[in-house]
Every structure is written in C-alpha cells, then in structure tokens.
Design an enzyme around this catalytic site. Structure first.
Site, mmCIF file in Angstrom:
data_model
loop_
_atom_site.group_PDB
_atom_site.id
_atom_site.type_symbol
_atom_site.label_atom_id
_atom_site.label_comp_id
_atom_site.label_asym_id
_atom_site.label_seq_id
_atom_site.Cartn_x
_atom_site.Cartn_y
_atom_site.Cartn_z
ATOM 1 N N ASN A 114 15.200 -61.207 17.628
ATOM 2 C CA ASN A 114 16.305 -60.788 18.480
ATOM 3 C C ASN A 114 17.230 -61.994 18.650
ATOM 4 O OD1 ASN A 114 15.276 -62.483 20.468
ATOM 5 N ND2 ASN A 114 14.285 -60.847 21.607
ATOM 6 N N ASP A 164 9.689 -53.320 18.403
ATOM 7 C CA ASP A 164 8.561 -52.796 17.609
ATOM 8 C C ASP A 164 9.011 -51.583 16.807
ATOM 9 O OD1 ASP A 164 6.489 -53.235 20.555
ATOM 10 O OD2 ASP A 164 6.972 -54.679 18.972
ATOM 11 N N GLU A 207 15.636 -65.193 20.032
ATOM 12 C CA GLU A 207 14.666 -65.777 19.098
ATOM 13 C C GLU A 207 15.391 -66.451 17.929
ATOM 14 O OE1 GLU A 207 11.499 -62.271 20.302
ATOM 15 O OE2 GLU A 207 12.694 -62.098 18.472
#
Ligand SMILES: Nc1ncnc2c1ncn2[C@@H]1O[C@H](COP(=O)(O)OP(=O)(O)OP(=O)(O)O)[C@@H](O)[C@H]1O
Ligand SMILES: [Mg+2]
Length: 483
Positions: A203, A272, A206
């Site tokens: 993301n 996820d 990150e």
C-alpha cells in the site's frame, strides 16, 4: 469491460498456494451505552463473538470464496485459538492439512471490539520470533510437494515471523523451477528479500517506507514504484492507494485505476482481497492491467462489509456486470470522474446524452436504446428542476428531478444518470469526454452549440430522429384537451 468479465469464469478451480503469517481474527460485536465508573472509557456489552481466518488466512478465504482452491501453508499454535482457526478455515472450505503446528508458539489472535460499525479497540496476542530450523524443514517439505502442482503462489507478509528472506527465497526458487508466478503482499523496510517476485502489492505507506521516499505526488509515487521494481526485480508493482484506488507500475507504462465509488463500511482486509483476486486473474493468463482492474472491483465489494470478509464470486460478477441496482446508477458529478477514468482504462466506448426527460414517452425510450447501441456505456445528463424551470418555464418540470432520474435509471440501456444545474451540459461533457454525443429529436447537427466542444474532445455528435408527434409538450396538450 468485456475482457475483464471474461476473466471471472476462468478463475474457478485455480490452485493457489498461500504462504505467510496466519492469524485468527476475532470480532467482539458489542453495544456501548455506558461509561465505566472506573475510568473514562466506554463499556462494551458483548452481543456475540465471531471468528474468521486473518492475515494469509483471509487471503485463502478470498481464494475459496471466488470458487478457486487455496492450499494454505503456515504455522499455528497448539491452543484454543488454533482450534478455532482450524474450524474457521474448514467452515470456509479451506483445507488445514498443510498447516504446521508449533506447540511452543501461540496462535496469533487479533481481537477487535466493534460497536455498531465502529472499531473501538484492537487487542493483539502474538509471538513474532522467526521459525525454528525444525519448523522450517517441515515447511520446506510441504512446499516442495505442493508448488509443482499449483497455478500460482501468494506470499502474505504481516511481519509476524513466517516470511523471512529464507522462506521467501526458498519459495521463489521453487516457483521459478516450476515456472509459477509469485505475488507478494510485502511488509517492512527491506524489500530485497522479495527478489524474484512476479508482482508485489504494497500500500502507499508500505511503498514509501521501503523505497525510502516520500510519496506526495503522482511523480514521486511512480518513482517509488520504479525503485521497488528494481529492488525486487519484479515485473509489476501494484501500489494500492486506499480510497484513491491503485497504481500499476509496469516496465513500459503506469496505469492509474481509481477506486470504484462505494459506501465504505470497513477497509480491513481489502489488501488481502486485492492480492487474491490479482493472482487468480494472472493465473488465468490475464494481463497485469486487467488483473489489477478486477482486483479493484473485488476490493470495492469487501469495503462495503463490516469486519474481515472475503469477496464472493457472485458479488464480483455483480460488481462488474453494471446491473447495479437502480439507485446506484444515479451519480454525483464528482463520482463521474472516477467512473469515466475506469471506463477509459477498460477502453469502453462512452455515449452521452442530456435532456429534461419530463414525463418519459416512447420517443425517449426508443432513442435511448438506439443511442446505447452505439457503444458500451450510456451516461445521461439530466437537467435539474431549477434548470428545467429556466428552460421550459415556471410550471415545469411536472416530475421532480430524483423521480425523473430514477425513471431513467430503471431503463436497462441506461448505465448512469447525473443531474446537472446549468441549462447547458457543457461542463458535464468536459468530464465525460464522450465518444458519441447523442441528441434525440429534429436537431440540425451543425446548429448544435455543443458540437464544437464534443469534437474538440475527440467525440462525434449523432442525431437520432424523433418519432413523429411524440413529445412531452404534445402529451400535456392532449391531457389538457381531454381528447
Ligand atoms: N475508502 C475506500 N474507497 C474505495 N475503495 C477503497 C477504499 N479503501 C480501500 N479501497 C480499495 O481497496 C484497495 C486496497 O486498499 P488499501 O490500499 O487500503 O490496502 P491495504 O492497506 O493493504 O489494506 P489492508 O488493510 O487489507 O492491508 C484499494 O486499492 C481500493 O481498491
Ligand atoms: Mg495490506
């Protein structure tokens, strides 16, 4: 649009190995109506407690709910959370045969206390120590046996100790040997451990941390993506951007995919869903671009659910099919921006028309269905009540704008309706940039004021002749004349 839709049926039955940090997500659904006398904190009266697979378990749950097969390889403890987790996995049709039990390690448990749809507090119980050599040996055996049989592999790193440079490189080398794509949902500061991945899905936060770059613009985002691609040697870097959707950084192009406008209830687990759907689509041979677009749709489904929940196969079909319930076809101008961008990404042909549509009659219905046949998506600009009054006089409209919008949206051929205040549709045309601007009625094309604008935006003006005598004005005259 068609290419994306075609991917979905091919997902069924795909075999995906999921490795990573497995945890039990506990949701403590509660009511809050009092403040504790002991401290200024709310008291949560527990209504019910539910358990679902979390971490890479939620990735596996998405694989299973999209009618594919997840082979989950990870470590859990020999404890009650471990038992609850195995039950939660079996309930979702995920085999627990490949899990490794470590009696010395507690099963990771995340307990979320939720009141209504509001997360109150999250309590984590975990042990982040890396896997022992004995555990690693058992896992290596499982991976050696399974990887040759898989269509693709996912590594889901939650920085809880399973995903180390050793386990990651072991999987990547096995995958290379058997020519299987590897997708990685990364974590932490050192992305070099993911060297050899096919695609990574950090993301925004990150990506910024790992690329050691502030991401404050499109330019800095693309730069960060290119740094990570170099660092990991992965062909594609998909940076997810929360409510701004995602950006796919490929060797020769950068694709921006805006989020699908949705009412957001809970973004937990959206990442996820993205990596699960993306990898399944890649396993069907889809391009990285189409796989990312599909993943974006799937993510838009799960953010509409409270707690950690996967995207179901039917929900993904629905999210793409465009048969959105009527009300959802009525869009605000600012939503139209994202919709048009998405359609452009899918190379859809956009048709635009505008009007008052006050008392819908056969003339309207016929010309709208003819208009739809010119392309893929029909967007209608609908004059608001105030602008109809300016155009048609103070006694109009006969039907209010939201009702007129709903009536139009109930037509199968209509995909979106956007109400506008101005008397002229120019500003909407500038947003939509239609391939075809359609007018129903006896208009002379060259006299149409918006012709120049439409053509300057690369579109074409089309006039569809009216059914003789069919008009709202005539209808009203007949009603008033009582004939
Ligand atoms: N507020 C939102 N509105 C619309 N779509 C959203 C929103 N938040 C997330 N999404 C969708 O979910 C995708 C993934 O979200 P995000 O970038 O937050 O990932 P993440 O931080 O990895 O999530 P996770 O918490 O599961 O790890 C986005 O690319 C987008 O498609
Ligand atoms: Mg994530």
């Amino acid at each position: 649009m068609e290419n994306i839709k075609k991917i979905i049926p091919k997902i069924v039955g795909k075999k995906i190995l999921v490795f990573g940090d497995l945890m039990l997500d506990e949701h403590i659904w509660s009511r809050v109506s009092r403040i504790s006398p002991e401290a200024p904190v709310p008291i949560a009266d527990v209504a019910r407690i539910s358990h679902v697979p979390g971490g890479c378990g939620n990735v596996a749950a998405n694989i299973a709910s999209l009618k594919a097969k997840a082979y989950l390889v990870s470590v859990i403890g020999k404890d009650s959370s471990g038992q609850k987790l195995r039950k939660a996995l079996s309930d979702k049709g995920i085999s627990t045969r490949h899990l490794v039990i470590d009696p010395k390690r507690p099963t990771i448990l995340k307990s979320r206390i939720i009141a209504g749809s509001q997360h109150m507090v999250r309590v984590d119980r975990e042990d982040r120590t890396v896997l022992s050599p004995k555990l690693l040996a058992t896992i290596t055996k499982r991976l050696n046996k399974l990887i040759p049989k898989m269509d693709a592999i996912i590594i889901s790193d939650y920085a809880k100790g399973s995903v180390t440079a050793k386990t990651t490189q072991l999987i990547i080398s096995l995958a290379k040997k058997h020519k299987k794509p590897v997708s990685i949902d990364p974590k932490g500061v050192d992305f070099s451990k993911y060297r050899g991945a096919t695609v990574i899905t950090p993301n925004l936060r990150e990506a910024s941390i790992a690329a050691r770059r502030l991401i404050i613009s499109e330019k800095s985002l693309i730069k960060a993506g290119q740094v990570l691609a170099k660092l990991t040697g992965s062909k594609n870097v998909l940076i997810t951007r929360g409510r701004d959707g995602m950006s796919l950084i490929c060797p020769d192009e950068v694709i921006y995919i805006p989020a699908v406008p949705r009412e957001v209830f809970d973004i937990t687990g959206a990442g996820d869903t993205v990596i699960a759907t993306l990898t399944l689509a890649l396993a069907t041979g889809a391009t990285a671009k189409n796989a990312a677009i599909l993943a974006n749709y799937a993510a838009s489904v799960v953010i509409g659910k409270i707690g950690t929940a996967p995207c179901l196969f039917e929900e993904l079909e629905e999210a793409i099919s465009g048969h959105e319930p009527i009300a959802k076809k009525i869009k605000l101008r600012k939503e139209l921006h994202a919709i048009v961008q998405n359609l452009r990404n899918e190379n859809a042909k956009i048709i635009f028309t505008n009007g008052c549509f006050d008392i819908l009659h056969l003339g309207h219905v016929r010309y709208l269905s003819k208009a739809k046949k010119l392309g893929d998506i029909l967007i209608i600009g609908l004059n608001s009540d105030a602008s109809v009054r300016k155009l048609k006089g103070k006694d109009r409209p006969y039907i209010y704008e939201l009702e007129r919008a709903e009536i139009l949206a109930s037509l199968e051929c209509v995909d979106y309706v956007c109400i506008f205040e101005e008397t002229r549709p120019d500003n909407l045309i500038k947003i939509v940039k239609p391939d075809f601007h359609v007018k129903g009625g006896d208009y002379k094309i060259n006299r149409l004021p918006e012709k120049k604008l439409v053509e300057s935006l690369g579109g074409k003006v089309i006039v569809i002749p009216p059914i003789k005598g069919r008009s709202t004005t005539n209808l009203v005259k007949r009603i008033l004349s009582g004939k």
